[in-house]
Enzyme design. Structure first.
Site, PDB file in Angstrom:
ATOM      1  N   ASP A 120     -18.277   3.112  26.583  1.00 48.71           N
ATOM      2  CA  ASP A 120     -17.580   4.272  27.132  1.00 48.71           C
ATOM      3  C   ASP A 120     -18.342   5.582  26.919  1.00 48.71           C
ATOM      4  O   ASP A 120     -18.260   6.494  27.736  1.00 48.71           O
ATOM      5  CB  ASP A 120     -16.151   4.383  26.607  1.00 48.71           C
ATOM      6  CG  ASP A 120     -16.052   4.229  25.102  1.00 48.71           C
ATOM      7  OD1 ASP A 120     -17.088   4.053  24.435  1.00 48.71           O
ATOM      8  OD2 ASP A 120     -14.925   4.270  24.576  1.00 48.71           O
ATOM      9  N   LYS A 162     -10.527  -4.248  17.714  1.00 49.31           N
ATOM     10  CA  LYS A 162      -9.331  -3.670  18.359  1.00 49.31           C
ATOM     11  C   LYS A 162      -8.236  -4.701  18.600  1.00 49.31           C
ATOM     12  O   LYS A 162      -7.516  -4.645  19.602  1.00 49.31           O
ATOM     13  CB  LYS A 162      -9.711  -2.990  19.683  1.00 49.31           C
ATOM     14  CG  LYS A 162     -10.819  -1.970  19.547  1.00 49.31           C
ATOM     15  CD  LYS A 162     -11.202  -1.396  20.892  1.00 49.31           C
ATOM     16  CE  LYS A 162     -12.432  -0.512  20.789  1.00 49.31           C
ATOM     17  NZ  LYS A 162     -12.857   0.048  22.063  1.00 49.31           N
TER      18      LYS A 162
END
Length: 497
Positions: free
Chosen positions: A233, A198
């Protein structure tokens, strides 16, 4: 892992006729050789992306088989999916009491949250959260600098507790750490960073325990707090959803990227024969983005994959996740423009820019139900410098719908694959009762067509009777409170129930 697929507004909604008079002279002339028409390209695209029921069933079956293979014994990566043990074997019960924190690091911002839990009677008494942007230079700096910045933000947030929040005497504040980067988990409160993704390239962290990095930074800040649970997550989403609904069995993230996790029986995890779980269960992170068996791929998928930073990897993610859907559409449109002048005799140069048409753009175009598709034309012009006629805008929408239908349908098949695997091992317990799949992420939340195709796929695969027992629930921002709840359920202190 989330992407905001919000409704977009155009800053320039002027007449397309006036724009056509201002056609840029810098546009690249297309080849005089026209071998394929947009209709032929679109026909082939629809054929290559088709997801009939037999194909979806093959994908679901292959997902189940790869999950089983990934749980098998043996050192190192083997066949199948990664199927990472999370060491989360104690989910929140609702009895948890006290003050707990969460830190969610998964992108260019990090979120901090605190929650006061009141046990069965009061559940969540109060919550507060804050979000902090990470300066660009820290994403490429040293490990200590990044974690010191995060610990500083956490310390500032912790210093602002009001009267609704209080920690019991003699206890450290405990925190659940949501860390959504590739990690080899070694226990509930430790994990080794495999690699940054990312856009992060922080030196000195890969190969280290990220919890130790955070704990050391908190000590340097004089912050008396400890990490009780390290989760991603998807795991946080499952824990947060299961706290309110005990029938939650699976959690899926569908945003910029994607992942899924589920509750597995310890007896079905051969590679963890020596681990003792008090509950007899553990959450497994499938890392299903790495799945690739039997997927309907096109030349555009293969080109995008070859140009990516990880060729040959994360193929499922590249067909269903928000980061990639718009880019696949752009690659189709550029071929149509180059080979048969979809947008006129020249190719709009901006259309050649990778990722110029993000998934939020194609989502916004698909919400245009006007007769002249004015918004579609405006977005094409504003985002990619494309001037278009009504017939061309209709072609663009057909391309968008083809790619999005495939993505949503395959995501649904993946969910059914997980449920099938659980059903096989539980001998009819999963699909014979109410089973909840919690989904978080902006792609699922904000893209109605994608969501509808996913739900249709699940229903088609399971059939009406079984699908009535499977509840797909949107769980917004569940990973933060889920991490705090996991810190509570894995607290080092005896809960005073």
């Amino acid at each position: 892992m989330s992407v905001t697929v919000a409704a977009l507004t155009s800053t320039a909604m002027g007449s397309f006729l006036s724009r056509s008079r201002r056609r840029k002279l810098t546009m690249t002339l297309r080849s005089d050789t026209v071998s394929v028409t947009p209709t032929e390209i679109l026909t082939k695209l629809k054929r290559d992306c088709a997801t009939p029921l037999p194909l979806l069933q093959q994908v679901a079956n292959a997902m189940s088989a790869d999950m089983r293979a990934g749980l098998g014994p043996g050192p190192g990566p083997g066949p199948g999916l990664p199927m990472i043990p999370t060491y989360v074997d104690n989910l929140p019960t609702g009895n948890e009491k006290g003050l707990f924190y969460a830190l969610d690091l998964g992108g260019t911002n990090f979120r901090v949250l605190r929650v006061q839990l009141g046990g069965k009677d009061e559940r969540v008494i109060a919550t507060e959260f804050d979000q902090v942007s990470i300066p660009q230079h820290l994403m490429f700096g040293a490990s200590e600098e990044l974690f010191d910045f995060i610990a500083s933000g956490l310390a500032k947030f912790a210093s602002n507790e009001d009267g609704r929040f209080h920690v019991s005497p003699g206890r450290k504040r405990e925190i659940g750490f949501t860390f959504s980067f590739p990690v080899k988990q070694t226990s509930i409160d430790s994990g080794i960073l495999v690699k940054w993704t990312k856009g992060f390239a922080v030196s000195g962290t890969v190969g280290r325990d990220v919890v130790a990095c955070l704990n050391e930074a908190m000590e340097r800040q004089g912050l008396d707090m400890r990490v009780s649970a390290l989760v991603n997550d998807a795991v946080g989403t499952l824990a947060g959803a299961e706290y309110w609904d005990n029938d939650v069995m699976v959690a899926v993230i569908l945003g910029t990227g994607t992942n899924a996790c589920y509750v597995e029986q310890m007896s079905a995890i051969p590679k963890l024969t020596e681990h003792v779980s008090s509950s007899g269960k553990m959450i497994i992170s499938t890392e299903w983005g790495a799945f690739s068996n039997g997927l309907p791929l096109t030349e555009f998928d293969r080109e995008m994959d070859a140009a990516s930073i990880n060729p040959g990897e994360q193929i499922f993610e590249k067909t269903i996740a928000g980061m990639y859907l718009g880019e696949i559409v752009r690659r189709v449109l550029i071929k149509m423009a180059e080979e048969d002048a979809l947008f006129g005799k020249s190719v709009p140069p901006n259309l050649s820019t990778p990722f110029i048409l993000g998934t939020p753009v194609i989502c916004a175009m698909q919400q245009d139900y006007s007769g002249d598709l004015h918004r579609v034309g405006s977005l094409l012009y504003d985002k990619a410098g494309v001037e278009s006629k009504l017939s061309e805008r209709k072609t663009v929408l057909e391309v968008c719908d083809t790619i999005v239908k495939r993505g949503g349908s395959l995501a649904g098949a993946g969910i059914v694959g997980i449920l099938q695997k659980m059903e096989e091992d539980s001998k009819g317990v999963i699909l014979g009762r109410r089973s909840v799949v919690a989904i978080d992420g902006g792609l699922y939340e904000n893209y109605p067509q994608y969501r509808a195709y996913l739900l249709d796929s699940v229903k088609e695969l399971l059939g009406t009777e079984k699908s009535n027992d499977v509840v797909i629930e949107h769980t917004k921002d569940g990973s933060g409170i889920g991490a705090a709840l996991l810190a509570a359920s894995n607290s080092i202190y005896n809960q005073d129930f």
